[in-house]
Motif scaffolding. Structure first.
Motif, mmCIF file in Angstrom:
data_model
loop_
_atom_site.group_PDB
_atom_site.id
_atom_site.type_symbol
_atom_site.label_atom_id
_atom_site.label_comp_id
_atom_site.label_asym_id
_atom_site.label_seq_id
_atom_site.Cartn_x
_atom_site.Cartn_y
_atom_site.Cartn_z
ATOM 1 N N LEU A 189 -40.335 -8.055 -8.903
ATOM 2 C CA LEU A 189 -38.942 -8.487 -8.961
ATOM 3 C C LEU A 189 -38.039 -7.494 -8.237
ATOM 4 O O LEU A 189 -38.303 -6.286 -8.234
ATOM 5 C CB LEU A 189 -38.490 -8.611 -10.421
ATOM 6 N N PRO A 190 -36.965 -7.977 -7.608
ATOM 7 C CA PRO A 190 -36.015 -7.073 -6.959
ATOM 8 C C PRO A 190 -35.551 -5.978 -7.923
ATOM 9 O O PRO A 190 -35.262 -6.249 -9.090
ATOM 10 C CB PRO A 190 -34.861 -8.007 -6.579
ATOM 11 N N GLY A 191 -35.524 -4.750 -7.417
ATOM 12 C CA GLY A 191 -35.099 -3.626 -8.232
ATOM 13 C C GLY A 191 -36.237 -2.833 -8.837
ATOM 14 O O GLY A 191 -36.039 -1.704 -9.296
ATOM 15 N N GLU A 192 -37.453 -3.396 -8.836
ATOM 16 C CA GLU A 192 -38.583 -2.689 -9.429
ATOM 17 C C GLU A 192 -39.157 -1.643 -8.473
ATOM 18 O O GLU A 192 -38.983 -1.710 -7.263
ATOM 19 C CB GLU A 192 -39.690 -3.674 -9.816
ATOM 20 N N GLN A 193 -39.885 -0.692 -9.064
ATOM 21 C CA GLN A 193 -40.635 0.299 -8.308
ATOM 22 C C GLN A 193 -42.065 -0.203 -8.155
ATOM 23 O O GLN A 193 -42.627 -0.809 -9.073
ATOM 24 C CB GLN A 193 -40.642 1.636 -9.039
ATOM 25 N N GLU A 234 -28.794 -9.945 -10.699
ATOM 26 C CA GLU A 234 -29.523 -8.693 -10.573
ATOM 27 C C GLU A 234 -29.854 -8.122 -11.950
ATOM 28 O O GLU A 234 -30.951 -7.589 -12.174
ATOM 29 C CB GLU A 234 -28.693 -7.686 -9.770
ATOM 30 N N ARG A 235 -28.903 -8.225 -12.878
ATOM 31 C CA ARG A 235 -29.135 -7.728 -14.234
ATOM 32 C C ARG A 235 -30.258 -8.511 -14.904
ATOM 33 O O ARG A 235 -31.085 -7.943 -15.629
ATOM 34 C CB ARG A 235 -27.845 -7.826 -15.060
ATOM 35 N N LEU A 236 -30.326 -9.799 -14.639
ATOM 36 C CA LEU A 236 -31.390 -10.617 -15.221
ATOM 37 C C LEU A 236 -32.754 -10.224 -14.658
ATOM 38 O O LEU A 236 -33.754 -10.229 -15.382
ATOM 39 C CB LEU A 236 -31.108 -12.099 -14.977
ATOM 40 N N TYR A 237 -32.812 -9.882 -13.366
ATOM 41 C CA TYR A 237 -34.055 -9.353 -12.799
ATOM 42 C C TYR A 237 -34.468 -8.083 -13.547
ATOM 43 O O TYR A 237 -35.626 -7.918 -13.940
ATOM 44 C CB TYR A 237 -33.876 -8.995 -11.323
ATOM 45 N N ALA A 238 -33.518 -7.179 -13.721
ATOM 46 C CA ALA A 238 -33.808 -5.901 -14.365
ATOM 47 C C ALA A 238 -34.265 -6.100 -15.802
ATOM 48 O O ALA A 238 -35.168 -5.407 -16.281
ATOM 49 C CB ALA A 238 -32.570 -5.000 -14.314
ATOM 50 N N LEU A 239 -33.653 -7.055 -16.480
ATOM 51 C CA LEU A 239 -34.026 -7.340 -17.857
ATOM 52 C C LEU A 239 -35.432 -7.926 -17.925
ATOM 53 O O LEU A 239 -36.266 -7.515 -18.746
ATOM 54 C CB LEU A 239 -33.012 -8.308 -18.463
ATOM 55 N N ALA A 240 -35.727 -8.871 -17.039
ATOM 56 C CA ALA A 240 -37.053 -9.498 -17.012
ATOM 57 C C ALA A 240 -38.147 -8.467 -16.758
ATOM 58 O O ALA A 240 -39.261 -8.586 -17.281
ATOM 59 C CB ALA A 240 -37.097 -10.589 -15.951
ATOM 60 N N ALA A 241 -37.835 -7.454 -15.946
ATOM 61 C CA ALA A 241 -38.833 -6.434 -15.615
ATOM 62 C C ALA A 241 -39.217 -5.589 -16.822
ATOM 63 O O ALA A 241 -40.276 -4.945 -16.822
ATOM 64 C CB ALA A 241 -38.296 -5.530 -14.501
ATOM 65 N N ARG A 278 -51.032 6.860 -0.266
ATOM 66 C CA ARG A 278 -50.380 6.621 -1.556
ATOM 67 C C ARG A 278 -48.904 6.396 -1.266
ATOM 68 O O ARG A 278 -48.281 7.188 -0.553
ATOM 69 C CB ARG A 278 -50.571 7.796 -2.518
ATOM 70 N N LEU A 279 -48.355 5.325 -1.830
ATOM 71 C CA LEU A 279 -46.982 4.940 -1.540
ATOM 72 C C LEU A 279 -46.183 4.772 -2.814
ATOM 73 O O LEU A 279 -46.724 4.423 -3.868
ATOM 74 C CB LEU A 279 -46.951 3.610 -0.779
ATOM 75 N N ARG A 280 -44.893 4.988 -2.693
ATOM 76 C CA ARG A 280 -43.942 4.523 -3.715
ATOM 77 C C ARG A 280 -42.910 3.683 -2.984
ATOM 78 O O ARG A 280 -42.283 4.146 -2.023
ATOM 79 C CB ARG A 280 -43.255 5.676 -4.452
ATOM 80 N N CYS A 281 -42.784 2.449 -3.438
ATOM 81 C CA CYS A 281 -41.888 1.499 -2.777
ATOM 82 C C CYS A 281 -40.842 1.002 -3.765
ATOM 83 O O CYS A 281 -41.042 1.019 -4.987
ATOM 84 C CB CYS A 281 -42.676 0.308 -2.229
ATOM 85 N N GLU A 282 -39.733 0.540 -3.232
ATOM 86 C CA GLU A 282 -38.682 -0.085 -4.029
ATOM 87 C C GLU A 282 -38.508 -1.516 -3.557
ATOM 88 O O GLU A 282 -38.447 -1.783 -2.349
ATOM 89 C CB GLU A 282 -37.361 0.679 -3.896
ATOM 90 N N LEU A 283 -38.453 -2.433 -4.510
ATOM 91 C CA LEU A 283 -38.285 -3.839 -4.182
ATOM 92 C C LEU A 283 -36.804 -4.163 -4.009
ATOM 93 O O LEU A 283 -35.966 -3.757 -4.818
ATOM 94 C CB LEU A 283 -38.871 -4.722 -5.284
ATOM 95 N N GLY A 284 -36.519 -4.912 -2.926
ATOM 96 C CA GLY A 284 -35.135 -5.251 -2.613
ATOM 97 C C GLY A 284 -34.911 -6.749 -2.566
ATOM 98 O O GLY A 284 -35.261 -7.472 -3.498
#
Length: 210
Positions: free
Chosen positions: A14-18, A161-168, A80-86
């Motif tokens: 989901l957008p916003g996740e690591q 966006e807040r709903l994405y963050a909540l679902a995560a 090894r990667l760290r990515c951010e979802l946009g």
């Protein structure tokens, strides 16, 4: 249109996740090498059927762009990667997988819909906390704070966006996560999340009753 490198996963991101990744398969090593030499972005989609390794999978057509923010080369094409979802996107056409999965994509911002209020989001949060409370009570544990469990809205954050963050932060299945991602509007995402939380509550109540 420039093709977008694609990384199919068995998880609906989901957008916003690591997203931490360990890269070792040759085709994805080539993809990451190209990404690091360019804009460091690639698309992430859910595998609808099949597996990540080896190809031959069936892929969903809604995903989110991942940006590489940290990387370590371990030699031999391993990373090894760290990515951010946009931003979310739709796949308009899948292309040949040589040398790695690629697609033509189009950004898909939230469509207009019934406004989602702070009260609507608070109601979902309350429902989630109620489920967590059931589990904590059954285990005779103290429930962490609301903010620790669910986070809080960031300044300027839109309802979708807040709903994405909540679902995560909620332990829901991949089908529900994908439904949250693929909901066309914030109001549709709210409905999907409400149903997912109701399903989660029913599952928890059933398990506790046994």
């Amino acid at each position: 249109m420039t093709p977008t490198p694609m990384f199919p996963l068995e998880v609906a991101m989901l957008p916003g996740e690591q997203l931490p990744l360990r890269i070792f398969e040759p085709r994805y090593s080539a993809m990451i090498s190209d990404c690091l030499a360019g804009d460091r972005e690639f698309g992430v989609v859910l595998i609808a059927a099949g597996r990540e390794v080896g190809g031959g999978d069936m892929r969903s057509d809604v995903g989110a762009m991942a940006r590489i923010v940290e990387h370590t080369s371990q030699g031999g094409g391993r990373y090894r990667l760290r990515c951010e979802l946009g931003d979310r996107f739709r796949v308009t056409q899948w292309l040949d997988d040589a040398p790695y999965p690629r697609a033509e994509v189009r950004a898909w911002p939230d469509e207009p819909g019934t406004p989602v209020t702070g009260s609507d989001i608070a109601d979902v949060e309350d429902a989630v906390l109620s489920v967590f409370s059931l589990v904590a009570s059954a285990r005779d544990e103290e429930l962490p704070s609301r903010e620790e469990l669910l986070g809080s809205a960031e300044p300027g954050q839109q309802a979708g966006e807040r709903l994405y963050a909540l679902a995560a932060r909620i332990p829901i299945g991949q089908a529900d996560r994908y439904a949250v991602l693929a909901a066309p509007s914030a109001s549709a995402r709210l409905s999907v999340l409400q149903e997912a939380v109701e399903t989660l509550r029913a599952m928890v109540e059933f398990q506790l009753s046994e």
